[in-house]
Design a protein around this motif. Structure first.
Motif, PDB file in Angstrom:
ATOM      1  N   VAL A  31       0.843  -1.134   0.119  1.00 26.46           N
ATOM      2  CA  VAL A  31      -0.033  -0.012  -0.095  1.00 26.46           C
ATOM      3  C   VAL A  31       0.848   1.352   0.080  1.00 26.46           C
ATOM      4  O   VAL A  31       2.048   1.351   0.417  1.00 26.46           O
ATOM      5  CB  VAL A  31      -0.881   0.029   1.390  1.00 26.46           C
ATOM      6  CG1 VAL A  31      -1.939  -1.072   1.234  1.00 26.46           C
ATOM      7  CG2 VAL A  31      -0.133   0.190   2.471  1.00 26.46           C
TER       8      VAL A  31
ATOM      9  N   SER B 281      -4.281   6.466  -2.385  1.00 23.91           N
ATOM     10  CA  SER B 281      -3.990   4.995  -2.554  1.00 23.91           C
ATOM     11  C   SER B 281      -4.411   4.405  -3.812  1.00 23.91           C
ATOM     12  O   SER B 281      -3.928   3.425  -4.181  1.00 23.91           O
ATOM     13  CB  SER B 281      -4.384   4.053  -1.299  1.00 23.91           C
ATOM     14  OG  SER B 281      -5.846   4.186  -1.321  1.00 23.91           O
TER      15      SER B 281
ATOM     16  N   LEU C 191      -7.221   2.858  -3.900  1.00 25.32           N
ATOM     17  CA  LEU C 191      -8.136   1.864  -3.231  1.00 25.32           C
ATOM     18  C   LEU C 191      -9.354   2.078  -2.994  1.00 25.32           C
ATOM     19  O   LEU C 191      -9.488   3.297  -2.509  1.00 25.32           O
ATOM     20  CB  LEU C 191      -7.376   1.348  -1.838  1.00 25.32           C
ATOM     21  CG  LEU C 191      -6.082   0.754  -2.134  1.00 25.32           C
ATOM     22  CD1 LEU C 191      -5.428   0.349  -0.776  1.00 25.32           C
ATOM     23  CD2 LEU C 191      -5.849  -0.705  -3.051  1.00 25.32           C
TER      24      LEU C 191
ATOM     25  N   ALA D 258     -11.879  -1.556   0.707  1.00 25.19           N
ATOM     26  CA  ALA D 258     -10.677  -2.177   0.756  1.00 25.19           C
ATOM     27  C   ALA D 258      -9.782  -1.838   1.966  1.00 25.19           C
ATOM     28  O   ALA D 258      -8.965  -2.353   2.767  1.00 25.19           O
ATOM     29  CB  ALA D 258      -9.928  -2.269  -0.554  1.00 25.19           C
TER      30      ALA D 258
ATOM     31  N   TYR E  17      -8.134  -3.571   5.371  1.00 19.69           N
ATOM     32  CA  TYR E  17      -6.929  -3.172   6.086  1.00 19.69           C
ATOM     33  C   TYR E  17      -6.915  -2.706   7.308  1.00 19.69           C
ATOM     34  O   TYR E  17      -6.161  -3.303   8.403  1.00 19.69           O
ATOM     35  CB  TYR E  17      -6.288  -2.254   5.053  1.00 19.69           C
ATOM     36  CG  TYR E  17      -5.441  -2.898   3.914  1.00 19.69           C
ATOM     37  CD1 TYR E  17      -4.820  -4.022   3.803  1.00 19.69           C
ATOM     38  CD2 TYR E  17      -5.526  -2.273   2.753  1.00 19.69           C
ATOM     39  CE1 TYR E  17      -4.428  -4.625   2.700  1.00 19.69           C
ATOM     40  CE2 TYR E  17      -4.807  -2.916   1.533  1.00 19.69           C
ATOM     41  CZ  TYR E  17      -4.626  -4.015   1.184  1.00 19.69           C
ATOM     42  OH  TYR E  17      -4.148  -4.515   0.419  1.00 19.69           O
TER      43      TYR E  17
END
Length: 506
Positions: A177, A248, A250, A254, A258
């Motif tokens: 990431v 990111s 993302l 998601a 995390y």
């Protein structure tokens, strides 16, 4: 006839030449009379030498504080911005075990003067036996905690934290990431490699966790392992908290996964820390209790002696010192500028937890060039202006220290000079820019002239004295003294008060 004409022509020529010469003489005389000479009178006044530098304001005293031992924070008495006195408690660790040890040692000291009766002998023997059993149980509990802690830590890493990595347990793990910077990225990857090595060591410890005599060593190792893992988890938490869909790429769902994983990992690690800490404390307490029970029994059987009483008194002092180390105190009067831990948080020994800076007392640190440092002495006074308040607001200060070693600034040797403000002033703040004029010398009521009036010819000094006609001057040798910051220079000999000296000739 021709002769008369030639004679007449010569007369005109001679007359013309004479007129030209007269005009040239008057022109030259006019230039001399029109010469532009500026002058000034030699007068008595104070000549002051000073060195001007710019520095930064900082507190006179600042203390970064840390506990001398690891533990769980039980109480915090201050917050950032609070004023504190020297010796005032800032925070205290959970000290139940240390307090119990001290009380036990004190009780033993009080009991040393008395001999045992038969029934007391049986009681003391029973105490030794009970303490021995308790110690054996504590050792087994410690070994179980080492094994259980390893399982929890391994689970936290493999099942949760490693979801953030590619090849997490290899020699080249890669966090997958985005992080705050490339440096952060590399640091986290390096930490994961270190954690792999730590878990290998811990696994080897678990394989040896069947000998009770190794319990103290193994539980101590586990405590150290968890400190490193805790730091790693904190860094991963910061990395996850940094994520958003914008930086990111993302989806939020998601990112939430995390976040959930890292929270679960933190929870597991915290459980492991608690288990290890409790088992370690219990083992230490049980070991101390057993040693005390045996020592007490032996002393009481043998009867008390001055040496025994002194030894026990030393033991009491030692336990009191250990208990005192559970409390973090301020070494200075000042204001709290940092208070990071929370109640219930585990802190490592030596980790900076609090900071206190002196309140109201500030210093200036400035760097004086090599050419001027010989003029500056400890005790020299100075006038200071701060950019925050402008040139009309003056603060008094004095030189308190001069570094003996040079500091290179942009390739130039300089020397750090420390000044302290003469008075406390609430307007002064740490970090302000201070324009400082250090008075390095002064000669009072001396004869002085403008420095530009002095001519230096290979070390020989002369001054041009204006003659009475105001148009010409005479050069005289002089001996000069102190050169002032305001453009005036002391003259020791060669002229007298009231003499007019030439400062400029056009």
């Amino acid at each position: 006839m021709k002769f008369l004409k030639r004679l007449k022509r010569r007369k005109y020529i001679i007359t013309g030449i004479v007129i030209i010469i007269i005009i040239a003489i008057f022109a030259l005389r006019g230039r001399s009379n029109d010469a532009n000479i500026e002058s000034a009178a030699a007068n008595r006044q104070d000549v002051i030498e000073q060195v001007s530098v710019t520095g930064k304001v900082s507190p006179i005293s600042k203390a970064d504080l840390a506990f001398e031992k690891s533990g769980v924070v039980a109480k915090i008495y201050v917050k950032v911005g609070d004023s504190v006195k020297a010796g005032q408690a800032l925070a205290v660790l959970d000290n139940a075990a240390d307090l119990a040890n001290l009380q036990s040692a004190q009780a033993k000291l009080e009991d040393l003067s008395r001999s045992l009766r038969p029934e007391e002998m049986s009681v003391e023997q029973a105490k030794v036996s009970a303490a021995k059993v308790a110690l054996a149980n504590a050792k087994n509990d410690a070994l179980n905690a080492v094994r259980d802690g390893y399982v929890k830590a391994q689970s936290a890493l493999v099942n949760y934290a490693d979801s953030l990595f590619t090849n997490p347990q290899s020699a080249n793990p890669l966090i997958k990431v985005v992080t705050q910077s490339a440096a952060t990225n590399n640091a986290i990857n390096a930490e994961r490699v270190k954690i792999t090595d730590i878990m290998t060591l811990w696994k080897n410890d678990v394989a040896n966790a069947n000998d009770p005599e190794k319990a103290a060593t193994l539980i101590g190792n586990a405590d150290k392992y968890l400190s490193s893992i805790k730091i790693f988890m904190n860094d991963l938490t910061a990395a996850v908290n940094y994520l958003n869909p914008g930086n990111s790429g993302l989806a939020q769902s998601a990112i939430d996964v995390y976040a959930s994983d890292i929270n679960a990992a933190q929870s597991a690690i915290n459980q492991s820390v608690s288990s290890i800490t409790n088992a370690k404390s219990s083992l230490e307490a049980s070991d101390v209790a057993y040693q005390e029970a045996e020592s007490s029994f032996e002393l009481k059987v043998a009867g008390s002696s001055n040496q025994a009483i002194q030894a026990q008194a030393a033991s009491v002092a030692s336990f009191r010192a250990i208990l005192d180390n559970d409390t973090l105190t301020s070494p200075i009067d000042g204001i709290v500028t940092k208070a990071e831990p929370d109640i219930g948080e585990f802190v490592s020994a030596g980790s900076n937890a609090f900071s206190v800076q002196s309140y109201g007392s500030y210093k200036i640190e400035a760097y004086v060039p090599e050419a001027d440092i010989a003029k500056v002495r400890v005790g020299d006074t100075a006038r200071v202006t701060l950019d925050a308040y402008g040139p009309d607001t003056i603060f008094d200060a004095a030189v308190t220290a001069i570094d003996p070693a040079e500091t290179m600034l942009e390739g130039v040797p300089t020397y750090k000079v420390t000044l302290q403000f003469s008075d406390k002033d609430n307007r002064i703040r740490s970090g302000m820019t201070a324009n400082t004029d250090i008075k390095t010398n002064e000669h009072l009521n001396v004869l002085a002239v403008p420095s530009r009036a002095i001519i230096d010819d290979n070390g020989d000094k002369t001054i041009r004295l204006l003659n009475e006609d105001g148009k010409t001057y005479t050069s005289v040798p002089v001996k000069v003294g102190l050169k002032g910051y305001d453009g005036m220079t002391e003259v020791i000999s060669g002229i007298k008060e009231g003499d007019k000296v030439v400062t400029y000739v056009k």
